[in-house]
Design an enzyme around this catalytic site. Structure first.
Site, short mmCIF file in Angstrom:
data_model
loop_
_atom_site.label_atom_id
_atom_site.label_comp_id
_atom_site.label_asym_id
_atom_site.label_seq_id
_atom_site.Cartn_x
_atom_site.Cartn_y
_atom_site.Cartn_z
N ASP B 11 -4.34 -2.54 -4.16
CA ASP B 11 -5.92 -2.89 -4.35
C ASP B 11 -5.85 -3.89 -5.64
O ASP B 11 -5.23 -3.62 -6.48
CB ASP B 11 -6.46 -1.49 -4.64
CG ASP B 11 -6.93 -0.56 -3.28
OD1 ASP B 11 -6.72 -1.11 -2.39
OD2 ASP B 11 -7.20 0.82 -3.55
N GLU B 130 -14.07 3.89 5.42
CA GLU B 130 -14.12 4.62 4.03
C GLU B 130 -14.64 5.98 4.57
O GLU B 130 -16.22 5.83 4.38
CB GLU B 130 -14.81 3.85 2.93
CG GLU B 130 -13.63 2.90 2.38
CD GLU B 130 -14.39 1.87 1.15
OE1 GLU B 130 -15.48 2.27 0.89
OE2 GLU B 130 -13.71 0.77 0.89
#
Lengths: 213, 256
Positions: B11, B130
């Site tokens: 990330d 998500e």
């Protein structure tokens, strides 16, 4: 012979990784989008990603399909990757029937889809071991020479090549019981369904062997 | 036996590799290139880069990071965060990515999934999901890195995404992410019942047992972040643990 590899640039896919893999293996990548550059190459690499038909049409529209055929007649080393392998065959059944280059008799068809238990997912994405087919006694004198016995390569495809003659199968992969045609070799043509440029050190070794041909 | 991929997930925020908890509370880890190279050398099967603030600010800092990575990393690169159009995907592929993960823009305009799949092939179109648990056996989709709640059922959305042309699903559990308490295996199992395409399980790996658990519940690939970034385990150790547990993984990895 030098270490130049001419990559057919017909506007499809990410050519950067292929070029970097050639450089890393000690070769010199050159991009070509004109007939003569392709036909007269020292060594030719045909890439391709996505669906068969747009690749085949684009290659034809740019006049490069005939250039690839003319190159193959010269008997200099040729390498196809992924859809660049599938394009060599007579036709593909992906989204209808579409004509290929006809350089390798046979066709391209779907990987048999998942059974009811979902045991074989399509697309086949991931690393599979390269296996030597029963029809082939050795990988010596091919681009797979000297690979470790359990060498794996990265695959991402929903369609598979079915060569007319099993003697042309250079490598297979066992995708949950389905024998994937991982690589073929016929005369000066070598082609991979998997991606040597995305297969780590094994892939770089394959590219290096191609440079030595 | 099916082979699962061991994927290092990086990330990124601006130029930095970061790590959060529940996709928030971010901590800077270091230079993404340094970590990416190490994971490649250690035999990662694939790398995933997600720009975690791109959707929020409408920009993307991944181009440079990806083109640097593609120079000497020869495994597939998946890139996500702030990708909104076919042109955005094309630019990412030019930078050296092999696949693009799309979440927010696909939820806003599901036709984008079909457009990307048609132009670049389904193999290039990774649906980023998500999912946050909202009740027993129920999950809903979040966007903007776990910030915005959409009210859309996550399992149903995966099915629709597959039908629209997605070739793979990056399934991140917002609840488990960064907790090291294991994957949301019920979520993995529910999604694998409704889609026949590969599922990348993401969020929660704190031990190799968690990885085996996710595999047994249907994951085709395991995204690993925290364990690798903080040096709790190396990829060769994780791979050895997978083989020990008779989980299918690539075996020929030579560690440089």
């Amino acid at each position: 012979m030098g270490r130049t590899v001419t990559i057919v640039d017909y506007g499809i896919g990410n050519l950067f990784s292929v070029a970097r893999a050639i450089e890393t293996a000690g070769g010199e990548p050159v991009f070509a989008s004109r007939f003569a550059e392709v036909r007269d190459a020292e060594r030719l690499l045909l890439p391709g990603v996505g669906a068969f038909e747009p690749c085949a049409n684009t290659l034809r529209d740019k006049g490069l399909a005939d250039a690839v055929k003319a190159f193959v007649e010269t008997e200099r080393p040729f390498l196809g990757i992924c859809v660049g392998m599938q394009l060599l065959f007579d036709y593909s059944l992906e989204y209808g029937k579409h004509e290929g280059l006809g350089l390798v008799p046979g066709h391209v068809g779907a990987i048999p889809s998942a059974d009811e238990a979902g045991n074989r997912k399509v697309p086949h994405i991931g690393w599979s071991r390269l296996l030597r087919p029963d029809t082939r006694e050795t990988w010596d004198d091919t681009v797979l020479a000297g690979l470790p016995a359990d060498a794996s390569a990265y695959f991402v495809h929903s369609y598979n090549c079915f060569p007319q003659d099993d003697d042309w199968r250079l490598a297979e992969a066992d995708y949950q019981g389905f024998p994937v045609c991982a690589a073929i070799r016929r005369n000066n043509i070598t082609a991979f369904q998997c991606h040597p440029e995305k297969s780590g050190k094994v892939g770089l070794q394959i590219v290096g062997n191609f440079l030595d041909q | 036996m099916r082979n699962a991929r061991l994927i290092a997930r990086l990330d990124v925020k601006g130029p930095n590799l970061i790590k959060g908890i529940h996709l928030e509370g971010l901590r800077v880890i270091g230079d993404p290139q340094e970590y990416a190279r190490r994971y490649y050398e250690q035999g990662a099967d694939e790398l995933i880069y997600i720009d975690i603030v791109a959707s929020l600010y409408g920009r993307n800092s991944l181009h440079d990071i990806v083109s640097r990575a593609a120079r000497d990393i020869f495994v597939p690169l998946t890139v996500g965060g702030g990708i909104r159009s076919v042109d955005d995907v094309r630019a990412m592929l030019r930078a050296g990515a092999d696949k693009c993960a799309i979440n927010t823009a696909a939820l806003r305009r599901p036709e984008l999934i079909t457009e990307v799949a048609q132009v670049f092939g389904a193999q290039c179109m990774v649906l980023g999901v998500e999912a946050k648990r909202t009740g027993p056996g129920k999950w809903e989709c979040f966007t903007d890195n776990g910030r915005e709640f959409t009210g859309i059922d996550a399992v149903e959305w995966c099915r629709r995404g597959y039908e629209a042309g997605a070739g793979e699903i990056l399934l991140t559990s917002v609840d488990q992410e960064g907790t090291r308490k294991g994957f949301d295996t019920a979520l993995i199992e529910e999604v694998s019942k409704v889609v026949p395409i590969p599922i990348i399980a993401s969020g929660g790996m704190g031990s190799t047992a968690h990885m085996v658990d996710a595999y047994e519940h249907g994951a085709d690939a395991i995204a690993i972040a925290d364990m690798l970034h903080y040096g709790r385990a190396t990829l060769p150790e994780i791979r050895a643990a997978a083989l020990e547990a008779e989980m299918g993984v690539r075996q020929d990895v030579e560690v440089a």
